[in-house]
Design an enzyme around this catalytic site. Structure first.
Site, PDB file in Angstrom:
ATOM      1  NE  ARG A 286      -4.399  -1.268   1.939  1.00 38.80           N
ATOM      2  CZ  ARG A 286      -4.668  -2.373   2.640  1.00 38.80           C
ATOM      3  NH1 ARG A 286      -3.808  -2.762   3.555  1.00 38.80           N
ATOM      4  NH2 ARG A 286      -5.764  -3.051   2.424  1.00 38.80           N
ATOM      5  CG  PHE A 416      -5.879   2.081  -7.481  1.00 35.07           C
ATOM      6  CD1 PHE A 416      -6.589   1.145  -8.195  1.00 35.07           C
ATOM      7  CD2 PHE A 416      -4.930   2.828  -8.164  1.00 35.07           C
ATOM      8  CE1 PHE A 416      -6.369   0.949  -9.556  1.00 35.07           C
ATOM      9  CE2 PHE A 416      -4.699   2.650  -9.516  1.00 35.07           C
ATOM     10  CZ  PHE A 416      -5.424   1.710 -10.211  1.00 35.07           C
ATOM     11  CD  GLU A 417      -2.439  -0.964  -4.065  1.00 32.56           C
ATOM     12  OE1 GLU A 417      -1.940  -0.656  -2.977  1.00 32.56           O
ATOM     13  OE2 GLU A 417      -1.769  -1.064  -5.103  1.00 32.56           O
ATOM     14  N   GLY A 418      -8.202  -0.660  -1.730  1.00 30.67           N
ATOM     15  CA  GLY A 418      -8.989  -0.381  -0.539  1.00 30.67           C
ATOM     16  C   GLY A 418      -9.506   1.035  -0.570  1.00 30.67           C
TER      17      GLY A 418
END
Length: 638
Positions: A286, A416-418
């Site tokens: 992240r 993105f990514e959560g």
């Protein structure tokens, strides 16, 4: 696929890392304990890491300046093959891969600096390299792969074979319990069937990390499982290259699997470990997004400074007008804080002495939200020129500043990514972990009376020790943290005392929320989101102060760094106070009533008088397993 709320929660909970084997500054912060010793003095990189990293950054900068045309990528919506080949030739696809496997072995700190640099030249390239190394094949294999898998795939990735990560499906976003792609055991293979959506790098990938559900059977415990899959395998079809409002050069698609055979030797970890592998990979993965967000802040500051000094209105540069000046101050102070959060988190990841799962999540959450705000303020500072494209500006003889593109490109980072909303819940779950570990059975409706009694004893002992510590602390002592108030510099010690007092206040508020709502707390997403946002501000304030003191002690722009840290902390303290007020004074209840009315059709009259320009079609595309009926748009970059 129908999954109950309880089942979905159980799947997510099973994927969590339950133990805290290393200290965590952010976790302690949420518990009301300001462990400044975990981040101060600021950790420093090893000399060899710096040498290796700076040498690569110099090569990367030269390549970006001579071979990357960001406007061309934006205009054509594609990164030229020659650019990708050039990135391969300088080792950019192996930045995080160990030299033993042909990579550069860069530290997390310098990897993030590289992403910030390359994304400033062309954000789509940042997405390409990040997806390949932060969540693609290299990272999960480094953490969970066998030595045979590493030797088989990592040299290929370092050499330029592009990898992608495939989890999301048309009907599966942040709820992996609904995952429908299957991997059925068949002899020494698994047979994959299903459809994956938003496969970043999937259109050009050579290797895929695929999450699929293995059915339980004799000898197979089953569950969501991770596989390395050759993108050229028979039965794989890239059915669409998706287009977005930003990141127009991103190679993102829809990938269908129809009876794709994958050797069991390509399974990463045991069956059922897929989600845990994904979440663990993201603990440091992240950090790539806040790296590019920090880079965006630097560019916003540069353009705001240059434009606001050149543009005059009412007899003076617009920067001298307070309405514009406050925006510039916000951009400068926040850029300093974002870099502080990023570098501190990255160096802690490199040192491997701390558990940074919360720090990385906070960096992603805070970086994506604040970078978007900075880009929005830049567009406002630029006025009409901020809304105009770079090509249009250049066509009429002005500097082609892509401010509107920056705003569009940064918007995806909040998803993105959560998404921001999911990050709030993920961080909140970790923040209350200590409470649930001792008192969880008290609020679990399925717990027996015997277990509730045992939980009551545990909780009583824990809170008898913990609550008294939330009453007083160093934040009440005028002389605390005095090393952060050197002569002739702004007083950062006062800000750290505020952080210490606020983290205890935050812990008390969390306890009050648990006491008030008990098992219903998980549904109070507004409350939990504000708790997390307060923690993010406190973490950023701490990082900014620690970075300023490090720069001062090294004689590197220390006085200016103290000024920026002071400005940021003053701005952040105002936001923190507003968030504390909104914990208990908000519109959450009335908002829920309005939502019920909207869903019940009570306000459909309000929608009248407009035309819906949407095209016909289902809200979610059909994902019935089977052979593809569409042409394959996958392309290979040699």
């Amino acid at each position: 696929m129908t999954v109950s709320e309880r089942e979905a929660r159980q799947v997510a909970e099973a994927a969590r890392e339950r133990h805290w084997r290393k200290p965590s500054f952010a976790r302690e912060l949420f518990l009301g304990r300001f462990r400044l010793d975990l981040v101060h003095p600021h950790p420093r990189p090893a000399d060899e890491d710096v040498r290796r990293g700076e040498e690569f950054l110099a090569r990367l900068r030269e390549f970006c300046e001579t071979s990357v045309d960001g406007r061309l990528i934006e205009r054509e919506g594609r990164i030229p093959d020659e650019v990708i080949k050039g990135l391969k030739s300088i080792g950019a696809f192996g930045m995080k891969i160990d030299p033993e496997y042909g990579g550069l072995g860069l530290s997390q700190l310098h990897y993030n600096k590289a992403l910030a640099l390359v994304a400033s030249a062309a954000p789509a390239i940042g997405a390409l390299l990040s997806a390949h190394q932060s969540i693609g094949v290299p990272q999960p294999l480094r953490l969970f792969g066998t030595e045979e898998q590493r030797r088989a795939f990592l040299p290929r990735c370092a050499g330029g074979d592009i990898s992608a990560f495939l989890l999301t499906e048309p009907d599966v976003g942040s709820d992996p319990a609904r995952l429908a792609t299957t991997a059925v055991p068949d002899g020494d293979d698994y047979v994959l069937d299903g459809v994956k959506l938003w496969t970043t790098n999937g259109v050009v990938a050579d290797l895929l990390v695929v999450m699929a559900r293995v059915p339980e059977s004799e000898g197979h415990p089953g569950g969501i499982t991770a596989f390395v899959v050759e993108a050229g395998s028979e039965g794989i079809t890239v059915e669409n290259r998706n287009a977005f409002m930003g990141l127009r050069g991103i190679e993102n698609g829809v990938t269908r699997f129809h009876r794709v055979r994958v050797p069991a030797a390509h399974r990463i970890g045991p069956e059922g470990a897929g989600l845990k592998i994904a979440l663990t990979t993201l603990n440091t993965g992240r950090l790539s997004l806040p790296a590019m967000c920090a880079g965006a802040g630097k560019w916003c500051l540069k353009i705001a400074r240059e434009w606001s000094a050149a543009r005059e209105q009412w007899g003076k540069p617009i920067a001298r007008h307070e309405a514009v000046g406050t925006k510039i101050s916000f951009i400068a102070a926040t850029t300093f804080a974002l870099e502080a959060v990023l570098d501190l988190s990255s160096q802690m990841a490199d040192d491997d002495r701390n558990d940074i799962r919360i720090e990385a999540a906070l960096a992603k959450l805070y970086g994506s939200e604040m970078a978007w705000r900075m880009a929005d303020e830049l567009v406002q500072i630029r006025g009409g020129r901020g809304f105009e494209t770079a090509d249009s500006l250049a066509a009429r003889g002005e500097r082609g500043v892509p401010a509107e593109q920056m705003l569009r490109d940064l918007r995806i980072n909040r998803i993105f990514e959560g998404s921001t909303e999911i990050m709030h819940l993920l961080i909140a779950r970790e923040a209350v972990d200590a409470h649930l570990s001792v008192a969880g059975d008290l609020i679990d409706p399925d717990t027996t009376l015997t277990d509730k009694g045992k939980a009551a004893v545990r909780a009583g002992g824990f809170y008898a020790r913990w609550l008294p510590k939330l009453v007083v602390g160093p934040g009440r002592l005028p002389g605390a943290y005095r090393e952060f108030h050197p002569a002739g510099h702004p007083d950062l010690a006062d800000h750290l005392r505020h952080v210490e007092r606020s983290c205890r206040r935050l812990a008390r508020a969390t306890f009050l929320g648990m006491s008030r709502w008990q098992g219903k707390l998980e549904a109070k997403q507004g409350f939990l989101g504000r708790i997390v946002d307060i923690g993010a501000e406190l973490f950023a304030m701490s990082a900014a102060c620690v970075r300023a003191e490090m720069l001062r002690s090294e004689g590197d722009n220390g006085r200016a760094a103290y000024q920026l840290a002071d400005a940021f902390c003053r701005q952040a303290r105002i936001r923190v106070e507003e968030l504390f007020d909104r914990l208990w004074t908000n519109t959450d209840d009335v908002d829920r009533k309005v939502v019920r009315g909207v869903l019940g059709g009570v306000y459909t009259w309000l929608e009248e008088g407009v035309i819906d320009p949407s095209t016909p079609g289902p809200w979610i595309a059909d994902t019935t397993p089977g052979a593809s009926t569409r042409p394959d748009v996958h392309r290979t970059i040699g």
